[in-house]
Design an enzyme around this catalytic site. Sequence first.
Site, PDB file in Angstrom:
ATOM      1  CG  ASP A  11      43.706  20.792 -24.218  1.00  0.00           C
ATOM      2  OD1 ASP A  11      43.670  21.808 -24.931  1.00  0.00           O
ATOM      3  OD2 ASP A  11      43.713  19.635 -24.674  1.00  0.00           O
ATOM      4  CG  ASP A 113      44.771  25.160 -27.421  1.00  0.00           C
ATOM      5  OD1 ASP A 113      46.002  25.040 -27.469  1.00  0.00           O
ATOM      6  OD2 ASP A 113      43.991  24.371 -27.986  1.00  0.00           O
ATOM      7  CD  GLU A 114      47.853  21.701 -25.386  1.00  0.00           C
ATOM      8  OE1 GLU A 114      48.297  20.820 -24.611  1.00  0.00           O
ATOM      9  OE2 GLU A 114      48.041  21.681 -26.613  1.00  0.00           O
TER      10      GLU A 114
END
Length: 418
Positions: A11, A113-114
């Site tokens: 993350d 973003d993960e």
Amino acid sequence: MERDNIVMHIDVNSAFLSWQAAYNRQMGMEEDIREIPAVIGGSEERRHGIVLAKSIPAKKLGVKTGESLMEARQKCPNLKVIPPSYDVYTRASRKLRDLLAEYAPKIDVFSIDECFMDFSGTRDLFGDPEELAHRIRKRIKKEFGYTVNIGISTNKLLAKQASEFEKPDKVHTLYPEEIQEKLWPLPVGELFMVGYRTVPKLNQLNIYTIGELANTDRELISGLLKSHGRLIHDYAWGKDASKFSEKSSMPFKGVGNGSTIHFDVEDRLTAHKILLSLVETASKRLRDEDMSCRVVAVGIKNKDFGYHSHQRKIPVFTNCTHDLFEIIRELFDETWDGSPIRHMNVRFTDLERTKFKQLNFFQNEYSMKMEKLDMAIDGIREKYGKYAVIRAEYIDSGLSPVLGGYPNDEYPDMSSIL
């Protein structure tokens, strides 16, 4: 204890702000927006929009992701607002995935973003999972200039929950035997899939922590929240049956793009220009991922928040801006009732990988020329910026020739909740 199944959740900390800060440094800017009260979001000139990402100093002043810029400025009058640069974030996300692919045989993208990484059966190759996670974390920080949190467990759910612990730049574990100590004391709202509407319903049953949810009778939770109640009760116990996709090369199931307009759109020509601008961005996303779509949809929200949508399945997979816009325009004309418009969105689904395309009977010579033109324009914009080439109709129009970006994309969540 050695384990057969190891899953990591990566993350990026305050992704948009971190990526923007790293990009600014590459461009020679000395100011680090991560060290001052700063946010990514909205338009400074028009003073509207929401906070997409915030710096730690802004967080300490009470600024929250998702609140309006007006609310954020009331908490922090000297707040620095940076408009989002979705092209920068797209490239940063792709480079991160490329780096992670050097380590894990399977990667499932969860959002821009993960992502999840499957390290099952790789202990002999990589050694201790925590040591490996720290190596990955430090390498990302050194090579890219931003930080990540990494959660480690035996399934996706627990790995994601672990990465949400103390931030930034940390590695955390949440193995099944650690649930009672690390997960159960947390507020119930911090459990994945427990949203702000569910929390008050659980509070009515005197359920305030994840542990209290886990130890409440399952049938009682099921009676209150039906299948969603059974799901979150399982999650409170760390149970998650989701698997890694066998088609990990297909990171998302649709590409969407939308924009809230700062004035009422009341004429068809202006609406068409805004839709073309949205298609410009979304179709480039398809081409960036070597994908084409076969289902095209448009959505319209009027000033009274009434919403209408219309979609169509087309005979041939395409990622051509011209072809997609022609369909979007037709769908819009069939749908719009003339009411003033405040928001429009486009969506492309039913995707297929098209790195190598075959000629199609339904495509004419003009469409094929437009596809080549798209590739040429994409290359120029990649090198010189998204405004390096714009359509003549946007000159002096007051409209952006390239609208929107990542926040409207829909990624596949854990397969157990789809």
